[in-house]
Design an enzyme around this catalytic site. Structure first.
Site, short mmCIF file in Angstrom:
data_model
loop_
_atom_site.label_atom_id
_atom_site.label_comp_id
_atom_site.label_asym_id
_atom_site.label_seq_id
_atom_site.Cartn_x
_atom_site.Cartn_y
_atom_site.Cartn_z
N CYS A 80 0.83 -1.20 0.00
CA CYS A 80 0.00 0.00 0.00
C CYS A 80 0.87 1.26 0.00
CB CYS A 80 -1.00 -0.07 1.15
SG CYS A 80 -2.46 0.92 0.81
N HIS A 171 -3.19 -5.00 1.77
CA HIS A 171 -2.53 -5.21 3.06
C HIS A 171 -2.50 -6.70 3.42
CE1 HIS A 171 -2.33 -1.06 4.85
NE2 HIS A 171 -3.17 -0.84 3.85
N GLU A 173 -0.74 -8.17 5.48
CA GLU A 173 -0.47 -8.36 6.91
C GLU A 173 -1.76 -8.32 7.73
OE1 GLU A 173 -0.22 -5.60 5.31
OE2 GLU A 173 -0.61 -3.89 6.60
N1 GLN Z 1 -3.52 6.42 0.77
C1 GLN Z 1 -2.29 6.11 1.45
C2 GLN Z 1 -1.14 6.87 0.84
O1 GLN Z 1 -1.30 7.52 -0.13
C3 GLN Z 1 -2.02 4.62 1.40
C4 GLN Z 1 -3.07 3.89 2.17
C5 GLN Z 1 -2.55 2.69 2.91
O2 GLN Z 1 -1.36 2.46 3.04
N2 GLN Z 1 -3.47 1.96 3.46
O3 GLN Z 1 -0.07 6.81 1.36
#
Ligand code: GLN
Length: 194
Positions: A80, A171, A173
């Site tokens: 992410c 994610h 994890e």
């Molecule tokens: N929207 C977040 C970002 O731009 C990422 C979201 C996340 O890691 N769950 O960093």
């Protein structure tokens, strides 16, 4: 295996990653300083807020240290926000946001499909179906020719690899399933000290 996997612990969902790695019987070290980075063989970059992590990476001195280690081949897994940090191009980022350019993908923040908030769904991977938890997830809008798409949601790439760098827009994890961490640890590190 005397592998030590670091989890970048400046901000975000690092504790769950550390638990996943530990569940595989692998040593884990939370990384907050360049000195701690020297003690790890591989690094996980968690989800969280990529623009904040970018700032903290710069102020801690970790940005250049990590860039050098990745260039030397350190296995690195970003999820992410961690994927955003590894990407070569970040769309809808903050103007001062930096990324490592370690995997040739263009990612758009907070823009997965038409769903900009959170959702959970099954994704297809070589390990079988994986429960994908997407939280304001980045969307991979372009993959370069050196990038291998490992996991997809429909037609969309959501799990990609280029050499020593693995990146997921979801994610793993938070899924209670360490198969992806196992893939990272066993396939990508091959017990080498970098
Ligand atoms: N929207 C977040 C970002 O731009 C990422 C979201 C996340 O890691 N769950 O960093």
């Amino acid at each position: 295996m005397n592998l030590v996997v670091g989890v970048l612990a400046l901000q975000g969902a690092f504790a769950a990653h550390a638990e996943c790695v530990a569940s595989l019987g692998v040593s884990v070290l939370e990384v907050r300083t360049p000195e701690q980075l020297e003690d790890v063989d591989a690094l996980v970059m968690p989800g969280g807020e990529s623009s904040t992590m970018s700032q903290l990476l710069l102020s801690s001195g970790l940005f250049d240290a990590i860039a050098q280690r990745i260039a030397k081949g350190m296995p690195t897994f970003g999820t992410c926000a961690g994927m955003i940090l590894l990407a070569s191009e970040v769309l809808d980022g903050r103007p001062d946001q930096r990324s490592f350019g370690a995997i040739d993908i263009s990612v758009r923040r907070n823009a997965f499909g038409r769903q900009i908030d959170s959702f959970e769904t099954a994704i297809d991977t070589p390990f079988g179906e994986f429960h994908g938890v997407f939280i304001r997830a980045p969307r991979i809008e372009r993959t370069g020719s050196a990038v291998e798409v490992i996991g997809r949601l429909g037609d969309e790439p959501v799990l990609v690899r280029q050499g020593n760098v693995l990146a997921a827009s979801f994610h793993p994890e938070l899924a209670g399933d360490a198969r992806l961490h196992e893939y990272f640890v066993t396939t990508m590190t091959t017990a080498r000290k970098v």
